[in-house]
Scaffold this motif. Sequence first.
Motif, PDB file in Angstrom:
ATOM      1  N   TYR A   1       0.786   5.372   3.247  1.00 57.35           N
ATOM      2  CA  TYR A   1       1.150   3.976   2.960  1.00 57.35           C
ATOM      3  C   TYR A   1       1.520   3.816   1.482  1.00 57.35           C
ATOM      4  N   ARG A   2       0.716   4.387   0.598  1.00 54.29           N
ATOM      5  CA  ARG A   2       0.991   4.273  -0.832  1.00 54.29           C
ATOM      6  C   ARG A   2       2.364   4.864  -1.180  1.00 54.29           C
TER       7      ARG A   2
ATOM      8  N   ARG B   1      -8.994  -0.665   4.246  1.00 60.93           N
ATOM      9  CA  ARG B   1      -9.449   0.539   4.942  1.00 60.93           C
ATOM     10  C   ARG B   1     -10.965   0.532   5.056  1.00 60.93           C
TER      11      ARG B   1
ATOM     12  N   THR C   1      -8.348   8.153   7.706  1.00 63.13           N
ATOM     13  CA  THR C   1      -8.054   6.908   6.999  1.00 63.13           C
ATOM     14  C   THR C   1      -7.470   7.186   5.623  1.00 63.13           C
TER      15      THR C   1
ATOM     16  N   PHE D   1      -3.384  -4.685   2.617  1.00 61.07           N
ATOM     17  CA  PHE D   1      -3.795  -3.435   3.257  1.00 61.07           C
ATOM     18  C   PHE D   1      -5.244  -3.126   2.904  1.00 61.07           C
TER      19      PHE D   1
ATOM     20  N   VAL E   1      -7.309  -1.974  -0.470  1.00 59.91           N
ATOM     21  CA  VAL E   1      -6.274  -1.084  -0.991  1.00 59.91           C
ATOM     22  C   VAL E   1      -5.238  -1.894  -1.765  1.00 59.91           C
TER      23      VAL E   1
ATOM     24  N   SER F   1      -1.547   9.530  -5.179  1.00 62.36           N
ATOM     25  CA  SER F   1      -2.087   9.334  -3.836  1.00 62.36           C
ATOM     26  C   SER F   1      -3.261  10.264  -3.556  1.00 62.36           C
TER      27      SER F   1
ATOM     28  N   THR G   1      -3.722   6.165   4.407  1.00 62.08           N
ATOM     29  CA  THR G   1      -3.640   5.290   3.233  1.00 62.08           C
ATOM     30  C   THR G   1      -2.710   5.907   2.193  1.00 62.08           C
TER      31      THR G   1
END
Length: 214
Positions: free
Chosen positions: A155-156, A45, A148, A43, A38, A167, A152
């Motif tokens: 997180y973005r 996944r 996941t 990071f 990522v 995203s 993610t």
Amino acid sequence: MPAWMRWTLALLISTMLVAVPWIFYRSTYAYSKRFREVTPGRFYRCGQLTAPGFRDVIQQFGIRTIINLQNEAPDPFIRESYFQKPSIRESEVCAQLGVKYILLEPDLLNAEEAPYGRPKVIEDYLKILDDPNAYPVLIHCKAGLHRTGLLTAIYRMEYEQWSLGESIRELKANGFGDDAATEANAYIVQYLQKYRPRSQSKPVVPAVPVSRTR
């Protein structure tokens, strides 16, 4: 050579031509199930890997924290190879390599809570990611798609200031589809549409400066 023998030999060869590539594909798939980088050095996944798959990823990318998102498998037994039965706990593999193992149970399907607030699991998740010592981080669920993908995306938005549109596009580009075999799809998109990053109320400084690449 009798006709029956020729037919038997032809059937055997045909079966091998199909079976061998399929077995190779399945063993390779299980080893590195949907692994994605990522943010390089920060990071990562994936889906549920085999024990060798985890070891390789941990050593190659210097993973320091693994977050398991499977509430149905808090500490799963995993395989040493595709041909063996599950025989070792994921947490044991992490302990052997000095990696922190964390279970998060993303029960985000509570429509009365999640769309209108930030569930405790998200607060716990952000607390982990706020710690500079946690990185590089690897998150995973069973398939590496929905839970996941959702975390993610969060997180973005939280740490790299991505927009909702960016995203969600990445979420879909990594296998999340409208026709996937789960009723959670519409809910996950709905949750992201209602999600408000902390940066909208106060500045959030990433633990590690990141460069934005596509």
